[in-house]
Design an enzyme around this catalytic site. Structure first.
Site, PDB file in Angstrom:
ATOM      1  N   CYS A 114       0.812  -1.220   0.000  1.00  0.00           N
ATOM      2  CA  CYS A 114       0.000   0.000   0.000  1.00  0.00           C
ATOM      3  C   CYS A 114       0.846   1.271   0.000  1.00  0.00           C
ATOM      4  CB  CYS A 114      -0.961   0.004   1.176  1.00  0.00           C
ATOM      5  SG  CYS A 114      -2.066  -1.410   1.166  1.00  0.00           S
TER       6      CYS A 114
ATOM      7  N   HIS B 208      -3.018   7.367   2.422  1.00  0.00           N
ATOM      8  CA  HIS B 208      -3.517   6.050   2.019  1.00  0.00           C
ATOM      9  C   HIS B 208      -4.850   5.797   2.722  1.00  0.00           C
ATOM     10  CE1 HIS B 208      -3.985   1.897   1.227  1.00  0.00           C
ATOM     11  NE2 HIS B 208      -3.606   1.489   2.422  1.00  0.00           N
TER      12      HIS B 208
ATOM     13  N   ASN C 278     -10.162   0.055   0.782  1.00  0.00           N
ATOM     14  CA  ASN C 278      -8.705   0.181   0.673  1.00  0.00           C
ATOM     15  C   ASN C 278      -8.259  -0.442  -0.650  1.00  0.00           C
ATOM     16  OD1 ASN C 278      -5.951  -0.272   0.812  1.00  0.00           O
ATOM     17  ND2 ASN C 278      -5.953  -0.929   2.946  1.00  0.00           N
TER      18      ASN C 278
HETATM   19  N1  COA Z   1     -17.870  -7.802  11.089  1.00  0.00           N
HETATM   20  C1  COA Z   1     -18.280  -8.007  12.339  1.00  0.00           C
HETATM   21  N2  COA Z   1     -17.432  -8.308  13.342  1.00  0.00           N
HETATM   22  C2  COA Z   1     -16.134  -8.409  13.030  1.00  0.00           C
HETATM   23  C3  COA Z   1     -15.645  -8.216  11.742  1.00  0.00           C
HETATM   24  C4  COA Z   1     -16.574  -7.905  10.733  1.00  0.00           C
HETATM   25  N3  COA Z   1     -16.216  -7.695   9.465  1.00  0.00           N
HETATM   26  N4  COA Z   1     -14.297  -8.369  11.753  1.00  0.00           N
HETATM   27  C5  COA Z   1     -13.955  -8.648  13.020  1.00  0.00           C
HETATM   28  N5  COA Z   1     -15.054  -8.677  13.799  1.00  0.00           N
HETATM   29  C6  COA Z   1     -15.148  -8.931  15.217  1.00  0.00           C
HETATM   30  C7  COA Z   1     -13.968  -9.685  15.773  1.00  0.00           C
HETATM   31  O1  COA Z   1     -14.113 -11.082  15.578  1.00  0.00           O
HETATM   32  C8  COA Z   1     -14.022  -9.310  17.226  1.00  0.00           C
HETATM   33  O2  COA Z   1     -15.007 -10.077  17.854  1.00  0.00           O
HETATM   34  P1  COA Z   1     -14.797 -10.620  19.364  1.00  0.00           P
HETATM   35  O3  COA Z   1     -14.671  -9.353  20.191  1.00  0.00           O
HETATM   36  O4  COA Z   1     -16.022 -11.389  19.607  1.00  0.00           O
HETATM   37  O5  COA Z   1     -13.536 -11.417  19.332  1.00  0.00           O
HETATM   38  C9  COA Z   1     -14.511  -7.869  17.191  1.00  0.00           C
HETATM   39  O6  COA Z   1     -15.147  -7.696  15.927  1.00  0.00           O
HETATM   40  C10 COA Z   1     -13.432  -6.840  17.364  1.00  0.00           C
HETATM   41  O7  COA Z   1     -12.363  -7.203  16.504  1.00  0.00           O
HETATM   42  P2  COA Z   1     -11.044  -6.342  16.423  1.00  0.00           P
HETATM   43  O8  COA Z   1     -10.113  -7.016  15.479  1.00  0.00           O
HETATM   44  O9  COA Z   1     -10.599  -6.039  17.820  1.00  0.00           O
HETATM   45  O10 COA Z   1     -11.621  -5.000  15.776  1.00  0.00           O
HETATM   46  P3  COA Z   1     -10.873  -3.663  15.519  1.00  0.00           P
HETATM   47  O11 COA Z   1     -11.576  -2.562  16.211  1.00  0.00           O
HETATM   48  O12 COA Z   1      -9.398  -3.789  15.698  1.00  0.00           O
HETATM   49  O13 COA Z   1     -11.141  -3.454  13.965  1.00  0.00           O
HETATM   50  C11 COA Z   1      -9.976  -3.638  11.893  1.00  0.00           C
HETATM   51  C12 COA Z   1     -10.604  -4.386  13.053  1.00  0.00           C
HETATM   52  C13 COA Z   1      -9.412  -4.654  10.918  1.00  0.00           C
HETATM   53  C14 COA Z   1     -11.058  -2.812  11.198  1.00  0.00           C
HETATM   54  C15 COA Z   1      -8.876  -2.696  12.435  1.00  0.00           C
HETATM   55  O14 COA Z   1      -7.999  -3.409  13.284  1.00  0.00           O
HETATM   56  C16 COA Z   1      -8.070  -2.059  11.340  1.00  0.00           C
HETATM   57  O15 COA Z   1      -8.580  -1.295  10.564  1.00  0.00           O
HETATM   58  N6  COA Z   1      -6.759  -2.327  11.274  1.00  0.00           N
HETATM   59  C17 COA Z   1      -5.917  -1.813  10.244  1.00  0.00           C
HETATM   60  C18 COA Z   1      -6.088  -2.658   9.023  1.00  0.00           C
HETATM   61  C19 COA Z   1      -5.529  -2.017   7.802  1.00  0.00           C
HETATM   62  O16 COA Z   1      -5.620  -0.829   7.638  1.00  0.00           O
HETATM   63  N7  COA Z   1      -4.961  -2.835   6.928  1.00  0.00           N
HETATM   64  C20 COA Z   1      -4.424  -2.421   5.696  1.00  0.00           C
HETATM   65  C21 COA Z   1      -3.167  -1.668   5.883  1.00  0.00           C
HETATM   66  S1  COA Z   1      -2.525  -1.144   4.368  1.00  0.00           S
END
Ligand code: COA
Length: 320
Positions: free
Chosen positions: A111, A247, A277
């Site tokens: 990215c 980004h 993204n």
């Molecule tokens: N829909 C519903 N629930 C979801 C889900 C979805 N699509 N994806 C994950 N969950 C759940 C998880 O299983 C977890 O459940 P639990 O509490 O029962 O275990 C809960 O939601 C929280 O998950 P978590 O991973 O802690 O959420 P988060 O607030 O960290 O958000 C992301 C997850 C991926 C959105 C976030 O971490 C993020 O944006 N990270 C950066 C990713 C990124 O930018 N990547 C590309 C970089 S170039």
């Protein structure tokens, strides 16, 4: 002498997929996706490959610049999803455009790829190697997405963006790039390999895997850090920047970067709500939108900043 952006273009595939539609494939819902990421929909390439969408974005950028394809010296494509190991996506784009004089190669920095590619073009121009180039970011992440993993499949989309650069007095002023290979497993994707009879190996299918929280923590720390370094080394203050074109991964990352830089959120344009993204494409896609909306005036100072797998990060300061 530096490299100046003299034209932009972008392209997203026609097929649009909403959060609601995704909730029929994996256990998720529109509210979760919107509140955690800011994404409402994304576009998916169902019948066009990376090189085709890259070429379409490039065609539009050439048109915007008024420079014919034959004048291009070099084509750089930032992509993590080329269709082939070889030839490169850039060579396929060169053929599509008829840019017969151009050297062409791909750049792999996930990215952050577009920012890395811009930097390569900047260096070519400063060294007097090339005068005119096409820098493209294009990805079809949908083909390396595990559509049964709700932790990743809701985040990404397909698209392409391009910029034409030309040697000029004003343009890119400075850039900062970085990488931390020790964090290579935080966000990765195996390349697809065929079976190998000599090693008794079965074919492997590569899908993207990600530790979302690790990526999040990395982005909110590293992006403001590298922008601050960029501006300090350039002798430019944060408040002199017209827009921070970041980004597009998660709207909460943008909020956090804006707070850490003590800059108003209005200076951080957003389009991830409509595209998700799009990896290497996200920055040039957003830049092209800003350009076409007439938001950019000659002389405006812009910061472009990316982050992603590698881990990699980078920022560029330029005058429009
Ligand atoms: N829909 C519903 N629930 C979801 C889900 C979805 N699509 N994806 C994950 N969950 C759940 C998880 O299983 C977890 O459940 P639990 O509490 O029962 O275990 C809960 O939601 C929280 O998950 P978590 O991973 O802690 O959420 P988060 O607030 O960290 O958000 C992301 C997850 C991926 C959105 C976030 O971490 C993020 O944006 N990270 C950066 C990713 C990124 O930018 N990547 C590309 C970089 S170039």
């Amino acid at each position: 002498m530096t490299a100046r952006i003299v034209g932009t273009g972008s392209y997203v595939p026609e097929q649009m997929v909403t959060n609601e539609e995704l909730s029929q494939i994996v256990e998720t819902n529109d509210e979760w996706i919107q509140t955690r990421t800011g994404i409402r929909s994304r576009h998916i390439a169902t019948d066009r490959g990376t090189s085709e969408i890259a070429a379409e974005a490039a065609r539009r950028a050439l048109e915007d610049s008024g420079i014919p394809a034959e004048e291009i010296d070099v084509i750089l494509v930032a992509t993590s999803t080329p269709e082939k190991h070889f030839p490169s996506c850039a060579c396929e784009v060169q053929a599509e455009l008829g840019a017969s004089r151009a050297a062409a190669f791909d750049i792999s920095a996930a990215c952050s790829g577009f920012v890395f590619a811009l930097n390569v073009m900047y260096a070519f121009v400063k060294a007097g190697v090339y005068r005119t180039g096409l820098v493209i970011g294009a990805d079809v992440l949908s083909k390396i997405t595990d559509w049964s993993d709700r932790g990743t499949c809701v985040l990404f989309g397909d698209g392409a963006g391009a910029a034409v650069l030309r040697a000029d007095e004003l343009g890119i002023r400075h850039s900062v790039l970085g990488a931390d290979g020790s964090k290579k497993d935080v966000l990765s994707c195996l390349s697809r390999s065929n079976g190998n009879v000599w090693m008794n190996k079965a074919p492997e299918m590569g899908y993207m895997t990600m530790d979302g929280q690790e990526v999040f923590k990395f982005a909110v720390k590293k992006v403001p850090e590298c922008i601050r370094q960029l501006l300090q080394e350039s002798g430019v203050r944060e408040d002199e920047i017209r827009y921070f074109i970041l980004h597009q991964a998660n709207v909460r990352i943008l909020d956090s970067v804006a707070k850490r830089l003590k800059q108003p959120l209005e200076k951080f344009p957003v389009n991830m709500d409509r595209y998700g993204n799009t990896s290497g494409a996200s920055i040039p896609l957003l830049l092209d939108e800003c350009n076409r909306k007439g938001m950019l005036q000659k002389g405006d100072k812009l910061v472009l900043a990316g982050f992603g797998a590698g881990l990699t990060w980078g920022a560029v300061l330029l005058e429009w």
